[in-house]
Design a protein around this motif. Structure first.
Motif, short mmCIF file in Angstrom:
data_model
loop_
_atom_site.label_atom_id
_atom_site.label_comp_id
_atom_site.label_asym_id
_atom_site.label_seq_id
_atom_site.Cartn_x
_atom_site.Cartn_y
_atom_site.Cartn_z
N UNK A 261 59.41 -16.77 34.18
CA UNK A 261 60.24 -15.70 34.75
C UNK A 261 60.21 -15.66 36.26
N UNK A 262 59.27 -16.38 36.88
CA UNK A 262 59.16 -16.35 38.33
C UNK A 262 60.43 -16.83 39.02
N UNK A 263 61.13 -17.76 38.39
CA UNK A 263 62.37 -18.28 38.97
C UNK A 263 63.42 -17.16 39.12
N UNK A 264 63.55 -16.37 38.06
CA UNK A 264 64.52 -15.26 38.09
C UNK A 264 64.04 -14.17 39.03
N UNK A 265 62.75 -13.86 38.98
CA UNK A 265 62.20 -12.82 39.86
C UNK A 265 62.47 -13.16 41.33
N UNK A 266 62.23 -14.42 41.69
CA UNK A 266 62.43 -14.84 43.08
C UNK A 266 63.88 -14.71 43.50
N UNK A 267 64.80 -15.06 42.60
CA UNK A 267 66.22 -14.97 42.94
C UNK A 267 66.64 -13.52 43.12
N UNK A 268 66.09 -12.61 42.32
CA UNK A 268 66.39 -11.19 42.50
C UNK A 268 65.83 -10.69 43.83
N UNK B 261 68.11 -7.85 45.42
CA UNK B 261 67.51 -6.73 46.16
C UNK B 261 67.44 -7.03 47.66
N UNK B 262 67.41 -8.31 48.02
CA UNK B 262 67.38 -8.77 49.42
C UNK B 262 66.21 -8.18 50.18
N UNK B 263 65.03 -8.28 49.55
CA UNK B 263 63.79 -7.81 50.19
C UNK B 263 62.84 -8.99 50.45
N UNK B 264 63.40 -10.19 50.52
CA UNK B 264 62.58 -11.36 50.80
C UNK B 264 63.42 -12.59 51.00
N UNK B 265 62.73 -13.70 51.27
CA UNK B 265 63.38 -14.99 51.48
C UNK B 265 62.76 -16.01 50.54
N UNK B 266 63.56 -16.96 50.10
CA UNK B 266 63.05 -17.99 49.22
C UNK B 266 62.94 -19.31 49.98
N UNK B 267 61.83 -20.03 49.76
CA UNK B 267 61.69 -21.37 50.32
C UNK B 267 62.60 -22.30 49.50
N UNK B 268 63.76 -22.59 50.03
CA UNK B 268 64.78 -23.30 49.27
C UNK B 268 64.59 -24.82 49.29
N UNK B 269 63.86 -25.34 50.25
CA UNK B 269 63.81 -26.79 50.43
C UNK B 269 62.40 -27.34 50.25
#
Length: 278
Positions: A200-207, A212-220
């Motif tokens: 579920x971490x994949x979905x949590x991170x995308x949310x 919610x736009x309360x963080x950034x994802x390391x995309x690369x």
């Protein structure tokens, strides 16, 4: 995907999780309406229309909050709190990837140098078994690494996470986005850097990053330059200020949900009445 899990077994697990609740008297979720109202509405209307659904979260805010009441199976190093007490407000990046994730030694070094090059103080949890080729952080960190940072870094094997996130010195949380960690960060208004590992971490991170736009994802991937840039985007640049504002507003909604009249408070009343009616 979960480590060492056969894809067919994992699919069967998810299928069972979706089907078995249909025979239950009710469903309880560790969330709150202002966070996942749309998803909860979909669950109620499309998946389980004949079963009452109760959103009672955040669970961890409903009980004792002292370190002595922790349910962690790992020994918590309280010395990091004393170190945090010496740091400026909202200046520290807290880094912890939970109790199950594993990274290789090359990724570990990229994290280390990215944190160092960011210029921000950091508290880093390097638990037993995190690095695949070694079990002890003092064997995998470069020689003289911590000494060269001149007390700008603190490394522990496990931290009292709820206390850390509530500490005024912490300004960002680099996390694997497990649901407990995600909720704990939301409840303290701490913006996140997301590196999901499985499940579920994949979905949590995308949310966290896109809904919610309360963080950034390391995309690369984990690369020191990307790590440094992401930390600075969140903790130094104007983009980070906007994310922090949204994180604080979401924190307020989490706190209100538990107060009298709040959605989780009302949902708990509904659960009690439902149980008494059975």
């Amino acid at each position: 995907m979960m480590p060492n899990c056969d894809p067919e077994d994992f699919y069967q697990l998810i299928t069972n999780m979706a089907n078995e609740p249909k025979a239950s008297h009710g469903l309880i979720f560790n969330t709150f309406e202002d966070l996942e109202g749309q998803a909860l509405a979909t669950i109620r209307q499309e998946y389980y229309p004949n079963i009452p659904v109760f959103s009672l979260g955040p669970f961890h805010k409903c009980g004792p909050t002292t370190s002595s009441s922790s349910t962690s199976l790992l020994s918590q190093d309280q010395s990091c709190i004393s170190w945090l007490n010496t740091q400026a407000p909202k200046s520290v990046a807290y880094v912890s990837f939970g109790s199950a994730a594993k990274i290789d030694h090359a990724q570990f070094l990229e994290i280390a140098w990215g944190l160092a090059n960011s210029g921000q103080p950091f508290l880093w949890v390097v638990r037993h078994g995190l690095v695949q080729e070694s079990d002890l952080h003092d064997q995998v960190l470069p020689n003289g690494f911590l000494e060269a940072l001149n007390e700008r870094a603190y490394v522990v094997k496990w931290a009292p996470q709820k206390e850390v996130l509530a500490h005024p010195a912490v300004g960002a949380f680099w996390t694997h986005c497990g649901w407990n960690s995600t909720l704990e960060s939301i409840c303290e208004g701490v913006p996140m850097i997301c590196t999901p590992c499985f499940s579920d971490q994949m979905v949590d991170a995308r949310f966290v990053s896109d809904v919610w736009k309360v963080g950034l994802q390391l995309e690369h991937g984990i690369e020191r330059g990307e790590v440094e840039r992401t930390i600075r985007r969140l903790m130094v640049e104007k983009e980070g200020e906007e994310i922090k504002e949204r994180a604080l507003k979401l924190m307020e909604k989490a706190n209100l949900s538990l107060k009298e009249g709040g959605s989780s408070y009302q949902s708990l009343d509904g659960l009690v009445n439902h149980i008494l009616s059975l």
